[in-house]
Design a protein around this motif. Structure first.
Motif, PDB file in Angstrom:
ATOM      1  N   CYS A  94       0.805  -1.234   0.000  1.00 14.37           N
ATOM      2  CA  CYS A  94       0.000   0.000   0.000  1.00 14.37           C
ATOM      3  C   CYS A  94       0.833   1.277   0.000  1.00 14.37           C
ATOM      4  N   ASP A 110       0.825   7.501  -3.891  1.00 11.43           N
ATOM      5  CA  ASP A 110       0.436   6.157  -4.338  1.00 11.43           C
ATOM      6  C   ASP A 110       0.783   6.011  -5.808  1.00 11.43           C
ATOM      7  N   ARG A 159      -2.931   5.766   6.502  1.00 11.06           N
ATOM      8  CA  ARG A 159      -2.859   4.396   5.961  1.00 11.06           C
ATOM      9  C   ARG A 159      -1.896   3.555   6.808  1.00 11.06           C
TER      10      ARG A 159
END
Ligand SMILES: Cc1cc2nc3c(=O)[nH]c(=O)nc-3n(C[C@H](O)[C@H](O)[C@H](O)COP(=O)(O)OP(=O)(O)OC[C@H]3O[C@@H](n4cnc5c(N)ncnc54)[C@H](O)[C@@H]3O)c2cc1C
Length: 385
Positions: free
Chosen positions: A66, A214, A108
């Protein structure tokens, strides 16, 4: 088996809880004013000295799944966007440090850490700690609850109320600057493509840094400048810089600003049964990529000391402090020096800095990378196994 209470479930508190729980030596209880796992979606760097701790905790696959893998760091002039230096962070850094350089939103990471905690760690949400008694290890909460532990780890962040309440000697000095962080969901909406990787833009009395969050195009940024009154005003402050900088600020969906404060290193983090950890122990100016990394290193070292010194948590806390004080103090001084170096308004100093950055990166890349070895090469896992 000692009972360890951890106040604050940020990156520091969560990593400490996980690392101690995995030793199976002590009982861990985590207290958080809000919700365990909740955090702001602030952009976060995770350099190799931090990611190797997650590898040791068995979390590397989840993290890699992630996070964004930063390939390079570039330093540019604010006005023209001229590239002064490039530091390779991808394969070369991986080979050099045996751990990746990652970036991701902070929430996250806290969610990932919270989901890795097992039921052996007691977790208490909505427990805002108001008072700690260092002699007894007693903690009191705003909701009327109280608890007692053999060791209380205070990990309540840079503006730690508990550090102040306990009278630890540290004072914040205002720098008259403001830090604004923000993110844009997709850089495809910008008028021009952003340079890839981590980028720092330098100018007199201002600093701007952005990096991918990301693989889908989200970008996080931090702007340091004089205080601004609005998003438009902040974009105006960077208006004489390269147009991409103002464009990123203008497109940000959410901005969050705080005053930039500078703290002197403390000579001790321990008082009786209380020990400070993470930003509460060594708040850093924002000009390094090391604040979260230091908290993660702290967590690992404290957990190892608690395992080695079992059943003596206070001795373990003293040992942890002995091993960590110097590195964290060095980092605090480094951040202060960076604050001056990266934003100097002195034309001669700017020339000197820019020439050094350019020549080092172009002709002596190995030397340029080696300057970061004390940051990224620090291996607390091997050192404290
Ligand atoms: C805008 C911004 C950008 C950043 N970017 C980076 C970056 O790129 N790289 C990096 O390394 N670091 C970065 N940091 C710093 C990083 O977030 C922290 O260094 C890191 O999270 C470790 O902090 P911590 O766990 O010690 O404290 P925090 O993350 O501040 O966590 C403290 C926790 O304690 C809780 N708490 C507070 N008071 C109490 C109380 N009295 N009782 C119970 N709970 C309490 C809070 O709710 C919070 O959950 C950034 C910080 C900010 C603000």
């Amino acid at each position: 088996m000692a009972s360890i209470g951890i106040v604050g479930a940020g990156i520091g508190g969560l990593t400490t809880a996980l690392a101690i729980a995995r030793t199976h030596c002590h009982e861990v209880t985590l207290y958080e004013s809000t919700q365990v796992g909740a955090a702001v979606p602030a952009p976060l760097h995770l350099p190799p000295n931090a990611t190797r701790v997650f590898k040791a905790l068995g979390l590397e696959p989840q993290l890699l799944a992630c996070a964004h893998h930063a390939q390079r760091q570039q330093v540019r002039t604010g006005k023209q966007g001229f590239q002064l230096a490039e530091l390779p962070l991808g394969e070369l850094a991986l080979a050099r440090y045996n751990a990746p350089y990652l970036s991701m939103p902070q929430d996250r990471l806290t969610q990932l850490l919270a989901s890795a905690l097992t039921s052996s760690t007691a977790q208490h949400n909505n427990h805002h700690c108001t008072d700690v008694n260092p002699e007894q290890g007693k903690v009191h909460f705003r909701n009327g609850q109280q608890a007692q532990h053999d060791l209380v780890v205070i990990a309540d962040g840079a503006n730690s109320e508990l550090r102040q309440q306990l009278g630890f000697e540290t004072q914040a000095t205002s720098t008259s600057q403001q830090l604004t962080m923000g993110a844009i969901g997709n850089q495809a909406d910008l008028p021009q493509k952003l340079p890839s990787g981590l980028n720092q833009w330098l100018g007199p009395n201002r600093w701007f840094t952005h990096w991918p969050l990301d693989e889908q195009g989200a970008v996080g940024f931090i702007a340091v400048s004089e205080p601004s009154t609005s998003q438009t005003h902040l974009a105006e402050l960077f208006g004489r810089w390269h147009p991409l900088v103002a464009a990123v600020i203008e497109q940000a969906s959410q901005l969050d600003s705080t005053p930039v404060q500078s703290w002197q290193p403390m000579s001790t983090w321990q008082q009786g049964k209380v020990i400070l950890l993470g930003d509460a122990a060594h708040p850093l100016l924002p000009f390094t990529d090391q604040s979260a990394a230091l908290a993660i290193e702290d967590a690992w070292v404290l957990s190892r000391m608690l395992e080695q010194q079992e059943p003596k948590p206070l001795e373990a806390a003293s040992e942890y402090q002995r091993f960590r004080l110097r590195r964290c103090e060095r980092m605090q001084h480094f951040a202060q020096a960076q604050s001056i170096n990266l934003q100097t308004p002195d034309q001669q100093a700017i020339w000197k800095r820019n020439i050094k950055l350019s020549l080092g990166s172009r002709f002596l890349p190995e030397w340029a990378l080696a300057k970061f070895d004390w940051l990224y090469g620090y291996d607390c896992v091997r050192g404290f196994h």
